[in-house]
Design a protein around this motif. Structure first.
Motif, mmCIF file in Angstrom:
data_model
loop_
_atom_site.group_PDB
_atom_site.id
_atom_site.type_symbol
_atom_site.label_atom_id
_atom_site.label_comp_id
_atom_site.label_asym_id
_atom_site.label_seq_id
_atom_site.Cartn_x
_atom_site.Cartn_y
_atom_site.Cartn_z
ATOM 1 N N ALA A 150 0.760 -1.063 0.081
ATOM 2 C CA ALA A 150 0.102 -0.118 0.213
ATOM 3 C C ALA A 150 1.003 1.529 -0.045
ATOM 4 O O ALA A 150 0.659 2.013 -0.931
ATOM 5 C CB ALA A 150 -1.402 0.215 1.321
ATOM 6 N N LEU A 151 1.755 1.202 0.494
ATOM 7 C CA LEU A 151 3.010 1.843 0.580
ATOM 8 C C LEU A 151 3.243 2.676 -0.657
ATOM 9 O O LEU A 151 3.636 3.749 -1.113
ATOM 10 C CB LEU A 151 3.739 2.056 2.701
ATOM 11 C CG LEU A 151 3.439 2.572 3.502
ATOM 12 C CD1 LEU A 151 5.123 2.286 4.459
ATOM 13 C CD2 LEU A 151 3.366 3.772 3.235
ATOM 14 N N ILE A 152 3.959 1.836 -1.342
ATOM 15 C CA ILE A 152 4.441 1.890 -2.369
ATOM 16 C C ILE A 152 3.973 1.982 -3.691
ATOM 17 O O ILE A 152 4.354 3.183 -4.818
ATOM 18 C CB ILE A 152 5.462 0.326 -3.336
ATOM 19 C CG1 ILE A 152 5.857 0.082 -1.939
ATOM 20 C CG2 ILE A 152 5.776 1.178 -4.383
ATOM 21 C CD1 ILE A 152 7.120 -1.636 -1.965
ATOM 22 N N ALA A 153 2.295 1.713 -3.526
ATOM 23 C CA ALA A 153 1.623 2.280 -4.189
ATOM 24 C C ALA A 153 0.487 3.438 -4.355
ATOM 25 O O ALA A 153 1.130 4.029 -5.139
ATOM 26 C CB ALA A 153 -0.057 1.337 -3.994
ATOM 27 N N ALA A 154 1.149 3.685 -2.935
ATOM 28 C CA ALA A 154 1.025 5.610 -2.531
ATOM 29 C C ALA A 154 2.182 5.984 -3.241
ATOM 30 O O ALA A 154 2.050 7.207 -3.883
ATOM 31 C CB ALA A 154 0.309 5.624 -1.064
ATOM 32 N N PHE A 155 3.246 5.464 -2.709
ATOM 33 C CA PHE A 155 4.703 6.440 -3.376
ATOM 34 C C PHE A 155 4.613 6.775 -4.582
ATOM 35 O O PHE A 155 4.781 7.473 -5.838
ATOM 36 C CB PHE A 155 5.192 5.355 -3.028
ATOM 37 C CG PHE A 155 6.827 6.495 -3.577
ATOM 38 C CD1 PHE A 155 7.186 7.664 -3.360
ATOM 39 C CD2 PHE A 155 7.824 5.498 -4.926
ATOM 40 C CE1 PHE A 155 8.730 8.701 -4.355
ATOM 41 C CE2 PHE A 155 8.362 6.069 -5.545
ATOM 42 C CZ PHE A 155 9.291 6.719 -4.654
ATOM 43 N N LEU A 156 4.088 5.853 -6.153
ATOM 44 C CA LEU A 156 3.872 5.726 -7.175
ATOM 45 C C LEU A 156 2.712 6.082 -7.707
ATOM 46 O O LEU A 156 2.710 7.546 -8.309
ATOM 47 C CB LEU A 156 3.800 4.238 -7.532
ATOM 48 C CG LEU A 156 5.047 3.469 -7.504
ATOM 49 C CD1 LEU A 156 5.142 2.140 -7.950
ATOM 50 C CD2 LEU A 156 6.319 3.796 -8.050
ATOM 51 N N GLY A 157 0.972 6.207 -7.274
ATOM 52 C CA GLY A 157 0.056 6.526 -6.955
ATOM 53 C C GLY A 157 -0.397 8.210 -6.686
ATOM 54 O O GLY A 157 -0.631 8.919 -7.359
ATOM 55 N N LEU A 158 -0.060 8.481 -5.949
ATOM 56 C CA LEU A 158 -0.572 9.840 -5.808
ATOM 57 C C LEU A 158 0.005 11.035 -6.188
ATOM 58 O O LEU A 158 -1.138 12.017 -5.746
ATOM 59 C CB LEU A 158 0.242 10.161 -3.840
ATOM 60 C CG LEU A 158 -0.376 11.126 -2.601
ATOM 61 C CD1 LEU A 158 -1.645 10.300 -2.206
ATOM 62 C CD2 LEU A 158 0.494 10.900 -1.569
ATOM 63 N N PRO A 159 1.103 11.065 -6.223
ATOM 64 C CA PRO A 159 1.860 12.292 -6.941
ATOM 65 C C PRO A 159 0.721 12.649 -8.312
ATOM 66 O O PRO A 159 0.486 13.604 -8.385
ATOM 67 C CB PRO A 159 3.662 12.076 -7.570
ATOM 68 C CG PRO A 159 3.346 10.500 -6.034
ATOM 69 C CD PRO A 159 2.599 10.050 -6.183
ATOM 70 N N ILE A 160 0.731 11.538 -8.696
ATOM 71 C CA ILE A 160 -0.087 12.014 -10.135
ATOM 72 C C ILE A 160 -1.578 12.183 -9.809
ATOM 73 O O ILE A 160 -2.159 12.736 -10.651
ATOM 74 C CB ILE A 160 -0.327 10.310 -10.410
ATOM 75 C CG1 ILE A 160 1.104 10.275 -11.542
ATOM 76 C CG2 ILE A 160 -1.025 10.648 -12.024
ATOM 77 C CD1 ILE A 160 1.788 10.874 -12.233
ATOM 78 N N ILE A 161 -2.291 11.155 -8.379
ATOM 79 C CA ILE A 161 -3.375 12.031 -8.158
ATOM 80 C C ILE A 161 -3.517 13.669 -7.751
ATOM 81 O O ILE A 161 -4.488 13.984 -8.374
ATOM 82 C CB ILE A 161 -4.423 10.644 -7.468
ATOM 83 C CG1 ILE A 161 -4.259 9.680 -8.176
ATOM 84 C CG2 ILE A 161 -5.562 10.981 -6.488
ATOM 85 C CD1 ILE A 161 -4.316 8.996 -6.583
#
Lengths: 262, 284
Positions: free
Chosen positions: A8-19
């Protein structure tokens, strides 16, 4: 820490900036009445036109090369493959400098061209050259793999039925490799749409002529117009999402085809 | 589901259609060749629109956008295309073959270097003057009250690249500050050590400070007054420098008469009126 927490942390790292970027873009564009800045509109038109030309060039020049690499083994074919793959791993700024040394006003080809009155650097043509240089390898790689996966017995069957080599390629090989070709095309388009470093060094940053969407993201940010920069960035995010969907659909299509054949 | 057999020809067809629409674009960028009219004829006698490409220093960005609309209204046959970046970057692009007609530099050095390298038509024309301002983000995160604070450890100074005019001017100001009573011996060195970023041009320095990504930086007075998100830290008397802006007609310009006309306009009363609105002073 459990595996799922880590994921979840890694997904947030990758996805959060774009969101966050997309949310910021939506907020900025609603402030502006959903109108794009003129510089962004100009760049959008230029990006669509130049990537379309790059794509046509890539297909016309890349398909014969992919056929050659997939079907023939010859002295230096390994070297040729490495040359084709090089732009994928090369930093774009290096590509821009190299293109200037070849097509620039004092370049290997650019200097004789200049004597004939043709100047390439800092023109729309230079944008297309930069895009084709960095994007063609994506198409050639995918096409090569797709063509290599085509069953040679099918080609031989067509030959036995009297088909010419050109007919074999056009009627059997390329259609069977179609989804790989299309996936390569989509990837190449995405790469040319996102091309930045080679363009800004070799083609410059002139609004309406060489300022493509990624350059507008940079130039407007540098100039302090965050709203315009974010708007252009949002268009590129949407295009990237579209590319992912397209590539997945194409691979799914190939999987279905394989199952049908089996 | 998209059938691959349809996707590929459709993409190629789409690309071909777009190719048709774009093939003319590089041609359009070529200025129309004027054979009938003598080169000194006023542009109003020429039927076609002439596109002038103006490469201007980043600090001129807003002023040139305003100048464009005024100039195009007064000269209906001229279209101005403005590219703004650091004078050093623009000079390099011209030397590498960029098709510019007029080069407006934030100093006289870059314009002079273009002349010396044989890429200019005629001598540089001074057209504006500017001064430097030390700015901090409105929130002033590092609590900078005076230029002496720039040497404090940990202050994040945003600067521009080595060849960019603002950097050369800023170094001059720092040298003058270092000579003042009350400034430590190693002030210039400490200032240099606190530089955390070298931006492409002065507008990029301003943008980073507006975003409060840095603590302080030198920009032009015109940049400082254009922004509501930075505040100015006053410089001691006698430490500021005068930045003289000079322009030149590019030697490869295919329309040198129109290019010179624009350069003379920007140095003349009409151009000066536009520049003055953005805080630029008349050339010395």
């Amino acid at each position: 820490m459990g595996l799922s927490t880590l994921a979840a942390l890694i997904a947030a790292f990758l996805g959060l900036p774009i969101i966050v970027l997309v949310i910021r873009a939506a907020m900025a564009s609603s402030d502006a009445g959903f109108a794009l800045a003129p510089a962004v509109l100009d760049a959008l038109g230029l990006s669509l036109a130049t990537t379309a030309v790059s794509l046509v060039l890539t297909v016309l020049l890349g398909t014969p090369l992919a056929l050659l690499l997939a079907r023939r083994r010859f002295r230096g074919s390994g070297l040729l493959e490495a040359v084709v793959d090089l732009p994928i791993v090369l930093p774009p700024s290096v590509a821009g400098l190299a293109l200037l040394f070849v097509f620039g006003r004092r370049g290997l080809i650019g200097e004789p061209l200049g004597l004939m009155g043709v100047s390439i650097p800092f023109t729309t043509v230079a944008v297309v050259i930069a895009q084709s240089f960095v994007a063609a390898p994506f198409f050639i790689r995918s096409a090569r793999a797709g063509i290599a996966a085509v069953d040679r017995d099918l080609e031989d069957a067509a030959r036995a039925d009297g088909a010419s080599e050109l007919q074999v390629v056009r009627r059997v090989t390329l259609p069977l490799a179609g989804s790989a070709l299309a996936a390569g095309l989509v990837m190449a388009w995405a790469r040319s749409l996102g091309e930045f470093g080679a363009t800004i060094m070799f083609a410059g940053n002139l609004p309406g002529r060489t300022q493509t969407l990624p350059l507008v993201v940079y130039a407007e940010f540098q100039a302090g117009d965050l709203a315009a920069s974010t708007g252009a960035a949002a268009i590129l995010v949407l295009a990237a999402l579209g590319v992912l969907v397209a590539v997945r659909t194409l691979h799914w299509g190939r999987a279905l085809d394989v199952r049908r054949l089996a | 589901m998209l059938r691959p057999g349809i996707v590929l020809p459709a993409l190629v067809a789409l690309a071909t259609v777009l190719l048709g629409g774009c093939a003319g674009a590089p041609d359009e960028s070529e200025p129309p060749v004027i054979t009938e009219a003598p080169p000194t004829a006023p542009p109003t006698l020429i039927g076609e629109r002439v596109e002038l490409v103006v490469f201007g220093a980043a600090s001129l960005r807003d002023a040139l956008a305003a100048a464009k609309s005024v100039y195009e209204m007064d000269h209906p046959t001229i279209t101005l295309t403005v590219a703004a970046d650091s004078s050093a970057a623009l000079r390099t692009q011209i030397e590498q073959g960029a098709a510019a007609d007029v080069f407006l530099s934030a100093d006289s050095v870059n314009a002079q270097r273009l002349v010396e390298a044989g890429f200019a038509d005629g001598e540089p024309v001074a057209f504006a003057q500017n001064a430097l301002a030390l700015v901090v983000p409105s929130s002033n995160p590092a609590g900078i009250q005076a230029p002496a604070d720039l040497a404090d450890p940990g202050v994040k100074i945003i600067a521009a690249g080595e060849d960019v005019p603002i950097t050369l001017y800023a170094q001059e100001v720092v040298r003058k500050l270092a000579g003042l009573a009350g400034y430590p011996a190693g002030f210039a060195v400490a200032y240099g050590a606190n530089v955390v970023s070298r931006e492409d041009n002065v507008r990029a320095v301003l943008a980073k400070l507006e975003l409060a990504e840095g603590d302080a930086g030198f920009v032009y007075v015109t940049d400082a007054v254009s922004s509501t998100q930075v505040q100015v830290v006053p410089l001691p008397a006698g430490t500021n420098v005068a930045a003289t802006y000079a322009g030149v007609v590019v030697g490869d310009s295919t329309q040198p008469a129109e290019a010179r006309q624009f350069l003379e306009w920007i140095a003349g009363p009409d151009g000066q009126a536009v520049l003055a609105r953005f805080g630029f002073g008349p050339p010395p």
